[in-house]
Design a protein around this motif. Sequence first.
Motif, PDB file in Angstrom:
ATOM      1  N   PHE A  83      -7.128 -53.680 -65.452  1.00 15.00           N
ATOM      2  CA  PHE A  83      -7.107 -53.075 -64.117  1.00 15.00           C
ATOM      3  C   PHE A  83      -5.737 -53.241 -63.490  1.00 15.00           C
ATOM      4  CE2 PHE A  83     -11.519 -53.959 -65.069  1.00 15.00           C
ATOM      5  CZ  PHE A  83     -11.998 -52.670 -64.960  1.00 15.00           C
ATOM      6  N   THR A 272     -10.045 -40.257 -71.344  1.00 22.78           N
ATOM      7  CA  THR A 272      -9.402 -40.589 -70.058  1.00 22.78           C
ATOM      8  C   THR A 272      -9.022 -42.054 -69.872  1.00 22.78           C
ATOM      9  OG1 THR A 272     -11.291 -41.143 -68.605  1.00 22.78           O
ATOM     10  CG2 THR A 272     -10.801 -38.800 -68.896  1.00 22.78           C
TER      11      THR A 272
ATOM     12  N   CYS B 168     -16.434 -42.873 -70.142  1.00 21.54           N
ATOM     13  CA  CYS B 168     -15.328 -43.815 -69.918  1.00 21.54           C
ATOM     14  C   CYS B 168     -14.812 -43.767 -68.476  1.00 21.54           C
ATOM     15  CB  CYS B 168     -14.179 -43.524 -70.868  1.00 21.54           C
ATOM     16  SG  CYS B 168     -14.636 -43.676 -72.608  1.00 21.54           S
ATOM     17  N   ILE B 169     -14.723 -42.582 -67.920  1.00 21.13           N
ATOM     18  CA  ILE B 169     -14.156 -42.470 -66.575  1.00 21.13           C
ATOM     19  C   ILE B 169     -15.079 -43.139 -65.552  1.00 21.13           C
ATOM     20  CG2 ILE B 169     -15.085 -40.181 -65.929  1.00 21.13           C
ATOM     21  CD1 ILE B 169     -12.220 -39.553 -64.836  1.00 21.13           C
ATOM     22  N   GLU B 170     -16.377 -43.054 -65.789  1.00 21.52           N
ATOM     23  CA  GLU B 170     -17.310 -43.735 -64.875  1.00 21.52           C
ATOM     24  C   GLU B 170     -17.204 -45.245 -65.027  1.00 21.52           C
ATOM     25  OE1 GLU B 170     -21.221 -41.909 -65.685  1.00 21.52           O
ATOM     26  OE2 GLU B 170     -20.968 -40.990 -63.706  1.00 21.52           O
ATOM     27  N   LYS B 172     -14.533 -46.924 -65.842  1.00 19.83           N
ATOM     28  CA  LYS B 172     -13.304 -47.396 -65.218  1.00 19.83           C
ATOM     29  C   LYS B 172     -13.421 -47.340 -63.701  1.00 19.83           C
ATOM     30  CE  LYS B 172     -10.623 -48.523 -68.709  1.00 19.83           C
ATOM     31  NZ  LYS B 172     -11.618 -48.608 -69.776  1.00 19.83           N
ATOM     32  N   ARG B 173     -14.036 -46.285 -63.175  1.00 19.34           N
ATOM     33  CA  ARG B 173     -14.189 -46.206 -61.721  1.00 19.34           C
ATOM     34  C   ARG B 173     -15.077 -47.331 -61.215  1.00 19.34           C
ATOM     35  NH1 ARG B 173     -16.076 -40.644 -61.910  1.00 19.34           N
ATOM     36  NH2 ARG B 173     -14.277 -39.280 -62.101  1.00 19.34           N
ATOM     37  N   ARG B 174     -16.056 -47.686 -62.027  1.00 17.51           N
ATOM     38  CA  ARG B 174     -16.988 -48.731 -61.622  1.00 17.51           C
ATOM     39  C   ARG B 174     -16.379 -50.121 -61.773  1.00 17.51           C
ATOM     40  NH1 ARG B 174     -23.296 -48.805 -63.254  1.00 17.51           N
ATOM     41  NH2 ARG B 174     -23.730 -50.952 -62.695  1.00 17.51           N
ATOM     42  N   GLY B 175     -15.305 -50.215 -62.573  1.00 20.39           N
ATOM     43  CA  GLY B 175     -14.667 -51.518 -62.775  1.00 20.39           C
ATOM     44  C   GLY B 175     -15.219 -52.286 -63.954  1.00 20.39           C
ATOM     45  N   ASN B 176     -15.895 -51.591 -64.884  1.00 19.75           N
ATOM     46  CA  ASN B 176     -16.362 -52.256 -66.104  1.00 19.75           C
ATOM     47  C   ASN B 176     -15.177 -52.577 -67.007  1.00 19.75           C
ATOM     48  OD1 ASN B 176     -19.031 -51.850 -65.367  1.00 19.75           O
ATOM     49  ND2 ASN B 176     -19.348 -50.095 -66.703  1.00 19.75           N
TER      50      ASN B 176
END
Lengths: 383, 264
Positions: A83, A272, B168-170, B172-176
Amino acid sequence: MVGSGAGGPRSLPREEFPAFFEALRAEGYSIVGPTVRDGAIVYDRLEGVDDLPIGWTDRQEAGRYRLERRGDRALFGYSVGPFTWKKFLFPARERLFTISRDGPSFSVAPEPTDPTRFALLGMRACELAGLDVTDRVFQGGPVVDPGYSARRSRILRVAVQCGQAGGTCFCVSMGTGPGVRDGADLVLTEILEPGPHRFLFEARTGAGTSVLARLKTAVAPVADERTAGEIVARTASSMGRALETEGVRDLLRETLSHPRWDDVARRCLSCTNCTMVCPTCFCSTQEEVPDLTGATVERWRRWDSCFNLGFTELHGTAVRKSGLSRYRQWLTHKLGTWHDQFGTSGCIGCGRCITWCPVGIDLTAEIAALRVPPVSVTKEAPR
Amino acid sequence: MPAVRRPRLAVWKFASCDGCQLSVLDLEDELLALADRIEIANFREASSAVVDGPYDLSLVEGSVTTAEDAKRIREVRAQSRVLVTIGACATSGGIQALRNFADVEEYRRAVYARPEYIETLATSSGIAEHVPVDLELRGCPISKAQLLEAVSAFLGQRAPNLPNDSVCIECKRRGNVCVVVAHGTPCLGPVTQAGCGAICPAFHRGCYGCFGPQGSPNIPSFLAHARDLGLSAPEIRRVFRTFNANAPAFRVASESAAAEPEAR
Ligand code: SF4
Ligand code: SF4
C-alpha cells in the motif's frame, strides 16, 4: 537537556521512541505508519511503538513478497509494501457531493472535509518523490482537486532513510532515493550499530521543528551523521533492480510497434494490480448512486485503472480493446508522456508494480528489452 | 387523479438452488422503499398471491435443463418487457453445467434408482442461449448491491453501472493484502469479474470465480501462472469447473488444462 530541534541533527535513544509518538499526538496528529497485517507490512493507524513491524523485514521478487524475521529489533527494517500513502490523500472511494430534490429544483451538498491531521510516519525517499508527483497531478495545474489539497495541507511527512533496499527497488536509477533530499518535515535515520539502538532526527520545516522541540534529544555526534551517510550509501549500492532512464522518453515514442509489446501482452492479465499499488497512478472513475426513491443521488469517485476495458470506453465502446494497447498505454505514459504532461517521470522506482504483479511483469526488464532492436525487419502498424 | 401505475416485477425460477432469490428477499431494508415504486406481482418464493402478466421487469434465476423449461423461458420472455438474469446459473448454466462435460445418460443411471422417470436435456445452459436477455447479473449468489443498482437503473431509466473489471481492483480498494503474491495462495481473482467486493481474499482465501470471467481475461497467461504456483493440470481443471464452468473463457481454461499432459 531539552533540545530545541533547530540547528543540526539530534539523537534519540530507541527507549525514548514512545515519546516521539506522544510528541506527534501533542501536536495534534493522528499517526499512520507501517504495521504487520495479513503477511505484509501495510500502512494503517498506529497506537504506539508496539504496532510498528519490530524485527520484521520483507523479501521481494517479481510476483512474490514474503515477511521474514530479522536478527534484530529494528523498527523500520523493511522495504515498501503493497500500500501507499496515496490512500490517505486520494482515498480508494470518496463521496464528492450529494444532490437532493428540492421541489421543482435541486440542491447540492458538498462533502464536508475530514479535519484529521495525519502524521505519515515512515515515508521513504521514493515515496516523498511520489508525493511530489501526485501534488503536480492533483494541485499543480489550473484545476486543484479540493479533497486532495485539503488533506494534503494537513499532513506531517516523517521520513525514514532506507537502511536496506528491497529486491525490486530501483530508486537510484530514478534519482529519488534512498537518501532523503527534500519534501519531508522530519527525517529519521535508524542506527542499529555500532553502539546502542538509536535515531538521528533532523527537522526540515517549522512543523517538524515544533515536534522535535517536544522531545528530549541530544545533539547528534558527528560520528552518527557519518554513520547515517554510510547506511544510505550501503542501501544505494544494493538496489534490487536498475532502469536505464537515458533517452527513455524517445525510446518509448519510437518503439510503439516493437514485438516486445506482443510478448508482454501475452503475459499481462489486465488485472490492474500494478496500477493499484503504484504511488503515482491517479486514474479514477465517478459514479452516481441514487437512492431507490429517487429523492437523492450521491456522486462517488473510486480508483480505476487504464488496464480495465471499461475505463477505455468512449461513448460506449472500448478504444483500447487489446491487452497490448492497455499495457503499452500504461508504460508509455508512466515513463514517457508523463514528462510532457507533468514535467517529471511518473515512476519513482519503488518496485511495487514488479512485486505485486501476479505474473511478475517487470518494467525494468521491459524497457531493457525495448532497447534491443527487433530482429525481424517486417514493420507492423501500431495498434 | 388516479395513481400512476407502478411497474410490475416478476421473479422466475429455473434450475437453481434459490440462493439468488434469497438475495432478493435479503433486501429487507430496501424492500419497503422498493415496494413503493414497484409492484411485486409474481414472486412465489415470497408470496403465493400472483398477479398475472405482462410484467415490466422479470428477474430470472436458474438455467435451462429440461425441454419443458426451454419452452417456459420463451413464455416468460413473451410476458416481460425487460428481462434480467440473476446469478451464475441463469448466466452460464451454473454448477449443473458440469453435465456439459460428461455423459448425462451415465449420470442418470448412476444417480437415480428409476432413471426412466428422469427427463432431462444433455446440457445445462444459460438463459441467453434461449431468449434475448437485457441484462445479466453475475455471481453465485448475486450481490445485493448490484441487484439494487440494476433495479434502480431500471426505475431511473438509465444504464446500470456494473463494471466488468477484475476482482483484484476490489481487493486493492478494500485494502486486502494479495493472497497470491504474499502467501502463494492460488486465486482466480485476476481472471474473475468484480462485484462480490473481494470477500474471499479478505478472509485469506483465493477467489473461487463466482462472478465468472472478467471483461478481458488472459486465460493462457493465467494457466501458466497457476502451474508456476504448483497446481497440477487436474487441479487447474477443477478450479475452473465450478459455478461458471460453462462460461466461455472458463470452459476454454478447463479444457486446455485438461488437454495438457499430467506430468510436466
Ligand atoms: S511504476 Fe512501478 S516502480 Fe514506478 S512508481 Fe509505480 S509502482 Fe513504483
Ligand atoms: S502488468 Fe501485471 S499487475 Fe499489471 S495488469 Fe498486467 S498482470 Fe496485472
